[in-house]
Design a protein around this motif. Structure first.
Motif, PDB file in Angstrom:
ATOM      1  N   TYR A  18       0.899  -1.173   0.000  1.00 36.74           N
ATOM      2  CA  TYR A  18       0.000   0.000   0.000  1.00 36.74           C
ATOM      3  C   TYR A  18       0.924   1.205   0.000  1.00 36.74           C
ATOM      4  CZ  TYR A  18      -2.104   3.455   3.320  1.00 36.74           C
ATOM      5  OH  TYR A  18      -2.494   4.576   4.000  1.00 36.74           O
ATOM      6  N   SER A 133       2.848   0.255  13.396  1.00 35.20           N
ATOM      7  CA  SER A 133       1.498   0.813  13.487  1.00 35.20           C
ATOM      8  C   SER A 133       0.470  -0.240  13.101  1.00 35.20           C
ATOM      9  CB  SER A 133       1.351   2.084  12.653  1.00 35.20           C
ATOM     10  OG  SER A 133       1.580   1.815  11.306  1.00 35.20           O
ATOM     11  N   SER A 175      -4.795   3.123  10.875  1.00 35.89           N
ATOM     12  CA  SER A 175      -3.522   3.099  10.133  1.00 35.89           C
ATOM     13  C   SER A 175      -3.689   2.044   9.052  1.00 35.89           C
ATOM     14  CB  SER A 175      -2.371   2.724  11.067  1.00 35.89           C
ATOM     15  OG  SER A 175      -1.164   2.731  10.331  1.00 35.89           O
ATOM     16  N   SER A 177      -2.348  -0.140   6.984  1.00 35.78           N
ATOM     17  CA  SER A 177      -1.872  -1.524   6.975  1.00 35.78           C
ATOM     18  C   SER A 177      -2.387  -2.316   8.184  1.00 35.78           C
ATOM     19  CB  SER A 177      -0.348  -1.558   6.937  1.00 35.78           C
ATOM     20  OG  SER A 177       0.184  -0.807   8.007  1.00 35.78           O
ATOM     21  N   ARG A 180      -5.040  -5.157   7.666  1.00 36.84           N
ATOM     22  CA  ARG A 180      -4.630  -6.491   7.199  1.00 36.84           C
ATOM     23  C   ARG A 180      -4.175  -7.383   8.344  1.00 36.84           C
ATOM     24  NH1 ARG A 180      -1.086  -3.679   3.006  1.00 36.84           N
ATOM     25  NH2 ARG A 180       0.349  -4.241   4.660  1.00 36.84           N
ATOM     26  N   SER A 229       5.626   7.000   7.275  1.00 33.50           N
ATOM     27  CA  SER A 229       4.944   6.510   6.068  1.00 33.50           C
ATOM     28  C   SER A 229       3.805   7.461   5.700  1.00 33.50           C
ATOM     29  CB  SER A 229       4.452   5.074   6.251  1.00 33.50           C
ATOM     30  OG  SER A 229       3.770   4.925   7.458  1.00 33.50           O
ATOM     31  N   HIS A 233       3.113   8.627   1.956  1.00 31.47           N
ATOM     32  CA  HIS A 233       1.840   8.382   1.250  1.00 31.47           C
ATOM     33  C   HIS A 233       1.388   9.644   0.501  1.00 31.47           C
ATOM     34  CE1 HIS A 233       0.984   4.365   2.633  1.00 31.47           C
ATOM     35  NE2 HIS A 233       1.035   4.705   3.892  1.00 31.47           N
TER      36      HIS A 233
HETATM   37  O1  PMV Z   1      -0.160   1.732   7.372  1.00 31.82           O
HETATM   38  P1  PMV Z   1       0.867   2.767   7.109  1.00 31.82           P
HETATM   39  O2  PMV Z   1       0.288   4.132   6.926  1.00 31.82           O
HETATM   40  O3  PMV Z   1       1.963   2.733   8.129  1.00 31.82           O
HETATM   41  O4  PMV Z   1       1.556   2.419   5.693  1.00 31.82           O
HETATM   42  C1  PMV Z   1       2.229   1.225   5.455  1.00 31.82           C
HETATM   43  C2  PMV Z   1       3.024   1.286   4.219  1.00 31.82           C
HETATM   44  C3  PMV Z   1       3.950   0.119   3.951  1.00 31.82           C
HETATM   45  O5  PMV Z   1       4.270  -0.566   5.138  1.00 31.82           O
HETATM   46  C4  PMV Z   1       5.213   0.635   3.354  1.00 31.82           C
HETATM   47  C5  PMV Z   1       3.345  -0.872   2.957  1.00 31.82           C
HETATM   48  C6  PMV Z   1       2.239  -1.749   3.467  1.00 31.82           C
HETATM   49  O6  PMV Z   1       1.352  -2.055   2.665  1.00 31.82           O
HETATM   50  O7  PMV Z   1       2.278  -2.162   4.622  1.00 31.82           O
END
Ligand code: PMV
Length: 366
Positions: A18, A133, A175, A177, A180, A229, A233
């Motif tokens: 992502y 996160s 956050s 990710s 998932r 991140s 983004h």
């Molecule tokens: O969830 P965030 O905003 O910390 O973004 C995660 C971004 C990556 O770890 C680089 C990719 C991903 O899909 O986890």
């Protein structure tokens, strides 16, 4: 009764990243992504409701034993997320009758003013490209929901409006990710222009038992990364490569899903490496370039390819938003990889992780 609920929630490693959010939407990724949920890298979070008295003017949060405040860098995301979770309970009181059963949030206990007590720590280095996160916000989501409903039973949570799908979507708002991490095994988040409905779909493609893949993390630095991140983004939209990336990702997802389906480590590894380089090329070519890998990360990525050629090692790199290198492989490659990494200058620590089963929830007191 007001119990404390304890959640252990894992980090995840993105195989398709992502990278970039759609502007003017609440935490909607520019593209669909796919990850493997880890097992050992976890956030351990305890949560209870603060009831009555002067102590209820705001949430009380400690991270690794340190009190954090609402306006601190570390506190911002957490306090906002707790506010959002508490608001669901308020919303229920006003809207319960008009909401569809699956959307119906929880009725919180009478007299509760919306404040939580939270204590959390990670079993791995924070903010160093190990998706802290993802672990932290998924744990917080489950723990806050459990405290509001007053149960450690997933079925009861679902009956009160907190199905796994809904918890994943709430964690995603905290956050991206983190959504998932709500499921074990191999997990997809459907996002991008084609998926702009209210809640985003996040679901398990295969359970943990599908393939015992490992993620060995070469820790090159325990230091907190300089750029978040969140900043990245935003910046990726300014890279001339970003639109090309978005156009190529459906094919990348197909390749990686097919390699996972067939448990084909070479096909998976090659596609995962290419995807990681693609993602980092975008941020490195933004108007304000951001380079997460360090000189050591690049050296290790190159060394891994040499080890593959010279020794037949079957292991492949990927990197999230940090300099530490994640190495994806099957379990029989662990010892050979360990031997190489132990001799590689700059590796401070090696974390041996593998695919995991997702968050666990228990009641801490009785
Ligand atoms: O969830 P965030 O905003 O910390 O973004 C995660 C971004 C990556 O770890 C680089 C990719 C991903 O899909 O986890």
């Amino acid at each position: 009764m007001n119990f404390t609920y304890r959640v252990a929630s894992p980090s995840n490693i993105a195989l398709v990243k992502y990278w970039g959010k759609l502007p003017e939407h609440q935490q909607v990724a520019a593209n669909s992504s796919l990850s493997m949920t880890l097992s050992g890298c976890q956030a351990l979070t305890e949560c209870r409701l603060l009831l009555g008295g002067a102590a209820t003017s705001d949430h009380q949060v400690t991270l690794a034993g340190q009190q954090v405040s609402r306006d601190s860098k570390a506190g911002l995301k957490i306090f906002r997320h707790l506010d959002r979770m508490a608001a669901l309970a308020g919303k229920e009181r006003a809207e319960a009758r008009s909401l569809a059963p699956t959307d119906r949030p929880v009725a919180a206990p009478r007299g509760w003013q919306g404040c939580f007590h939270v204590a959390s720590h990670n079993t791995f280095p924070t903010s160093a490209g190990i998706a802290s996160s993802a672990a932290g916000l998924s744990a917080l989501t489950v723990a806050a929901a459990a405290a509001m409903v007053g149960t450690a039973d997933w079925q009861q949570l679902a009956e009160q409006g907190f199905s796994k799908a809904r918890l994943a979507d709430l964690a995603r708002i905290g956050s991206g990710s983190a959504g998932r991490s709500m499921f074990g095994g191999f997990v997809k988040w459907w996002s991008g222009e084609a998926h702009l409905d209210q809640g985003q779909k996040i679901d398990q493609l295969w359970p943990q038992s599908h393939w015992q893949l490992c993620d060995t993390i070469a820790v090159l630095s325990n230091k907190e990364k300089a750029v978040s991140s969140t900043d990245a983004h935003r910046e990726v939209w300014t890279s001339p490569l970003f639109k090309l990336r978005l156009a190529s990702l459906p094919q990348t997802l197909n390749t990686i899903e097919s390699a996972l389906a067939h448990r084909d480590i070479a096909a998976l590894g090659e596609a995962v490496e290419q995807e990681a380089v693609n993602m980092h090329s975008v941020s490195m070519t933004a108007e304000r370039p951001i380079t997460f890998p360090s000189a050591q990360s690049f050296a290790l990525m190159a060394a891994l390819k040499t080890w593959r050629l010279k020794t037949g090692l079957r292991a492949y790199f990927t990197l999230d938003a940090g300099e530490n290198v994640h190495i994806i492989h099957e379990a029989d490659q662990r010892d050979a990889l360990r031997q190489q990494l132990e001799q590689f200058a700059g590796v401070e620590d090696i974390l041996f992780d593998q695919v995991g089963s997702g968050p666990s929830l228990t009641q801490a007191d009785s």
